[in-house]
Write a protein that holds these residues in place. Structure first.
Motif, PDB file in Angstrom:
ATOM      1  N   VAL A  60      12.895 -13.243   1.966  1.00 40.77           N
ATOM      2  CA  VAL A  60      12.347 -12.628   3.172  1.00 40.77           C
ATOM      3  C   VAL A  60      11.998 -11.169   2.881  1.00 40.77           C
ATOM      4  CG1 VAL A  60      12.747 -12.160   5.606  1.00 40.77           C
ATOM      5  CG2 VAL A  60      13.865 -14.115   4.534  1.00 40.77           C
ATOM      6  N   ASP A  61      10.774 -10.800   3.193  1.00 42.54           N
ATOM      7  CA  ASP A  61      10.334  -9.400   3.082  1.00 42.54           C
ATOM      8  C   ASP A  61      10.403  -8.783   4.475  1.00 42.54           C
ATOM      9  OD1 ASP A  61       9.271  -7.032   2.056  1.00 42.54           O
ATOM     10  OD2 ASP A  61       7.196  -7.695   2.336  1.00 42.54           O
ATOM     11  N   THR A  62      11.040  -7.628   4.568  1.00 40.65           N
ATOM     12  CA  THR A  62      11.225  -7.017   5.889  1.00 40.65           C
ATOM     13  C   THR A  62      10.464  -5.704   5.986  1.00 40.65           C
ATOM     14  OG1 THR A  62      13.212  -5.858   5.148  1.00 40.65           O
ATOM     15  CG2 THR A  62      13.526  -8.022   6.137  1.00 40.65           C
ATOM     16  N   PRO A  63      10.155  -5.294   7.209  1.00 40.88           N
ATOM     17  CA  PRO A  63       9.578  -3.968   7.412  1.00 40.88           C
ATOM     18  C   PRO A  63      10.571  -2.897   6.971  1.00 40.88           C
ATOM     19  CG  PRO A  63       9.377  -5.322   9.399  1.00 40.88           C
ATOM     20  CD  PRO A  63      10.295  -6.042   8.463  1.00 40.88           C
ATOM     21  N   GLY A  64      10.063  -1.804   6.456  1.00 36.58           N
ATOM     22  CA  GLY A  64      10.941  -0.726   6.008  1.00 36.58           C
ATOM     23  C   GLY A  64      11.705  -0.100   7.164  1.00 36.58           C
ATOM     24  N   ILE A  65      12.968   0.242   6.898  1.00 33.70           N
ATOM     25  CA  ILE A  65      13.775   0.889   7.934  1.00 33.70           C
ATOM     26  C   ILE A  65      14.481   2.100   7.337  1.00 33.70           C
ATOM     27  CG2 ILE A  65      14.153  -1.276   9.175  1.00 33.70           C
ATOM     28  CD1 ILE A  65      17.038  -1.215   8.083  1.00 33.70           C
ATOM     29  N   SER A  85       0.833  -1.195   0.000  1.00 34.91           N
ATOM     30  CA  SER A  85       0.000   0.000   0.000  1.00 34.91           C
ATOM     31  C   SER A  85       0.858   1.231   0.000  1.00 34.91           C
ATOM     32  CB  SER A  85      -0.934   0.025   1.207  1.00 34.91           C
ATOM     33  OG  SER A  85      -0.260   0.601   2.302  1.00 34.91           O
ATOM     34  N   ASN A  86       0.225   2.314  -0.382  1.00 32.69           N
ATOM     35  CA  ASN A  86       0.982   3.540  -0.574  1.00 32.69           C
ATOM     36  C   ASN A  86       1.104   4.326   0.724  1.00 32.69           C
ATOM     37  OD1 ASN A  86       2.383   5.578  -1.756  1.00 32.69           O
ATOM     38  ND2 ASN A  86       0.568   6.632  -2.520  1.00 32.69           N
ATOM     39  N   TYR A  87       1.475   3.635   1.789  1.00 31.65           N
ATOM     40  CA  TYR A  87       1.886   4.405   2.952  1.00 31.65           C
ATOM     41  C   TYR A  87       2.988   3.666   3.682  1.00 31.65           C
ATOM     42  CZ  TYR A  87      -0.598   1.852   6.651  1.00 31.65           C
ATOM     43  OH  TYR A  87      -1.003   0.914   7.541  1.00 31.65           O
ATOM     44  N   PRO A  88       3.952   4.406   4.219  1.00 31.27           N
ATOM     45  CA  PRO A  88       5.098   3.749   4.835  1.00 31.27           C
ATOM     46  C   PRO A  88       4.674   2.963   6.067  1.00 31.27           C
ATOM     47  CG  PRO A  88       5.259   6.156   5.071  1.00 31.27           C
ATOM     48  CD  PRO A  88       4.038   5.876   4.260  1.00 31.27           C
ATOM     49  N   GLY A  89       5.352   1.861   6.302  1.00 31.57           N
ATOM     50  CA  GLY A  89       5.041   1.068   7.485  1.00 31.57           C
ATOM     51  C   GLY A  89       3.975   0.023   7.232  1.00 31.57           C
ATOM     52  N   THR A  90       3.735  -0.322   5.953  1.00 29.66           N
ATOM     53  CA  THR A  90       2.718  -1.325   5.643  1.00 29.66           C
ATOM     54  C   THR A  90       3.140  -2.696   6.160  1.00 29.66           C
ATOM     55  OG1 THR A  90       2.073  -0.115   3.678  1.00 29.66           O
ATOM     56  CG2 THR A  90       1.441  -2.433   3.770  1.00 29.66           C
ATOM     57  N   THR A  91       4.398  -3.033   5.912  1.00 27.84           N
ATOM     58  CA  THR A  91       4.904  -4.324   6.376  1.00 27.84           C
ATOM     59  C   THR A  91       5.443  -4.134   7.782  1.00 27.84           C
ATOM     60  OG1 THR A  91       5.512  -4.909   4.112  1.00 27.84           O
ATOM     61  CG2 THR A  91       6.524  -6.200   5.881  1.00 27.84           C
ATOM     62  N   VAL A  92       4.831  -4.805   8.759  1.00 33.36           N
ATOM     63  CA  VAL A  92       5.294  -4.648  10.134  1.00 33.36           C
ATOM     64  C   VAL A  92       5.937  -5.917  10.662  1.00 33.36           C
ATOM     65  CG1 VAL A  92       3.757  -2.768  10.766  1.00 33.36           C
ATOM     66  CG2 VAL A  92       2.984  -5.125  11.031  1.00 33.36           C
ATOM     67  N   GLU A  93       5.739  -7.015   9.963  1.00 33.34           N
ATOM     68  CA  GLU A  93       6.478  -8.195  10.368  1.00 33.34           C
ATOM     69  C   GLU A  93       7.138  -8.837   9.165  1.00 33.34           C
ATOM     70  OE1 GLU A  93       2.942 -11.106  10.976  1.00 33.34           O
ATOM     71  OE2 GLU A  93       3.315 -10.115  12.916  1.00 33.34           O
ATOM     72  N   ILE A  94       8.080  -9.713   9.475  1.00 31.70           N
ATOM     73  CA  ILE A  94       8.829 -10.384   8.429  1.00 31.70           C
ATOM     74  C   ILE A  94       7.928 -11.393   7.727  1.00 31.70           C
ATOM     75  CG2 ILE A  94      10.646 -12.119   8.166  1.00 31.70           C
ATOM     76  CD1 ILE A  94      12.140 -10.444  10.379  1.00 31.70           C
ATOM     77  N   ALA A  95       7.969 -11.387   6.395  1.00 30.51           N
ATOM     78  CA  ALA A  95       7.233 -12.389   5.621  1.00 30.51           C
ATOM     79  C   ALA A  95       8.247 -13.257   4.887  1.00 30.51           C
ATOM     80  CB  ALA A  95       6.303 -11.706   4.627  1.00 30.51           C
ATOM     81  N   ARG A  96       7.955 -14.539   4.824  1.00 34.68           N
ATOM     82  CA  ARG A  96       8.870 -15.452   4.157  1.00 34.68           C
ATOM     83  C   ARG A  96       8.159 -16.156   3.023  1.00 34.68           C
ATOM     84  NH1 ARG A  96      13.264 -16.418   7.690  1.00 34.68           N
ATOM     85  NH2 ARG A  96      12.863 -15.384   9.664  1.00 34.68           N
TER      86      ARG A  96
END
Ligand SMILES: Nc1nc2c(ncn2[C@@H]2O[C@H](COP(=O)(O)OP(=O)(O)OP(=O)(O)O)[C@@H](O)[C@H]2O)c(=O)[nH]1
Ligand SMILES: [Mg+2]
Length: 158
Positions: free
Chosen positions: A47-52, A23-34
């Motif tokens: 592995v997909d990670t939360p943005g940092i 989605s078009n807002y920062p912080g969409t991914t909050v946990e690691i996805a594998r």
């Protein structure tokens, strides 16, 4: 990995056939996805990670991502950058290299960068940084077959 809202999850979904939320807002991914990618006879965990924003673990997302790097020592880190903000986002690339991790730099959102009149000399950038660089417009799938090839080739060399 990379800053929030740069297209990491779009790329993850492409590589794994997964369906993590984009989605078009920062912080969409909050946990690691594998997810799993099988390509060229090689099976990989992606592995997909939360943005940092940096390695300084200030936010919870940054702590999660940093811990993953130290504990799992990934074979390759795909650092996804918004090509419009290369200068601001490059310091994280250097931090990844300083941590001794293999890096593949992906300049995403090239559609928007081109609209702003930006272009990149990829061979020069690769020489200067000493890492491979890919240009991508991930929402259109541009650059992603190349990214998949480079990820697989890197792992095949290990
Ligand atoms: N114009 C354009 N938009 C893109 C591109 N790649 C991704 N987007 C859009 O950018 C937004 C963020 O994409 P995500 O994949 O959720 O970004 P992310 O890096 O996973 O973000 P966080 O999970 O918040 O860290 C979405 O609205 C995507 O559709 C691209 O190449 N060009
Ligand atoms: Mg995400």
């Amino acid at each position: 990995m990379g800053s929030p809202n740069v297209g990491k999850s779009v790329i993850f979904n492409y590589l794994t056939g997964g369906r993590v939320q984009v989605s078009n807002y920062p912080g969409t991914t909050v946990e690691i996805a594998r997810g799993k990618m099988i390509w060229g006879g090689i099976s990989l965990e992606i592995v997909d990670t939360p943005g940092i924003y940096s390695f300084r673990p200030i936010t919870f997302e940054e702590q999660v991502t940093r811990r993953l790097l130290w504990t799992e020592k990934p074979a390759l880190v795909v650092h996804v950058i918004d090509a419009k903000n290369l200068e601001r986002m490059l310091p994280l690339s250097f931090q990844i290299l300083e941590a001794g991790l293999a890096l593949l730099l992906t300049l995403n959102m090239m559609d928007e960068a081109r609209r702003l009149g930006l272009s990149f000399n990829v061979p020069a950038l690769e020489r200067a940084l000493g890492v491979e660089v890919i240009l991508a417009t991930s929402i259109r799938g541009e650059g992603l077959p190349q990214l998949r090839e480079k990820v697989t080739a890197h792992v095949a060399r290990l």
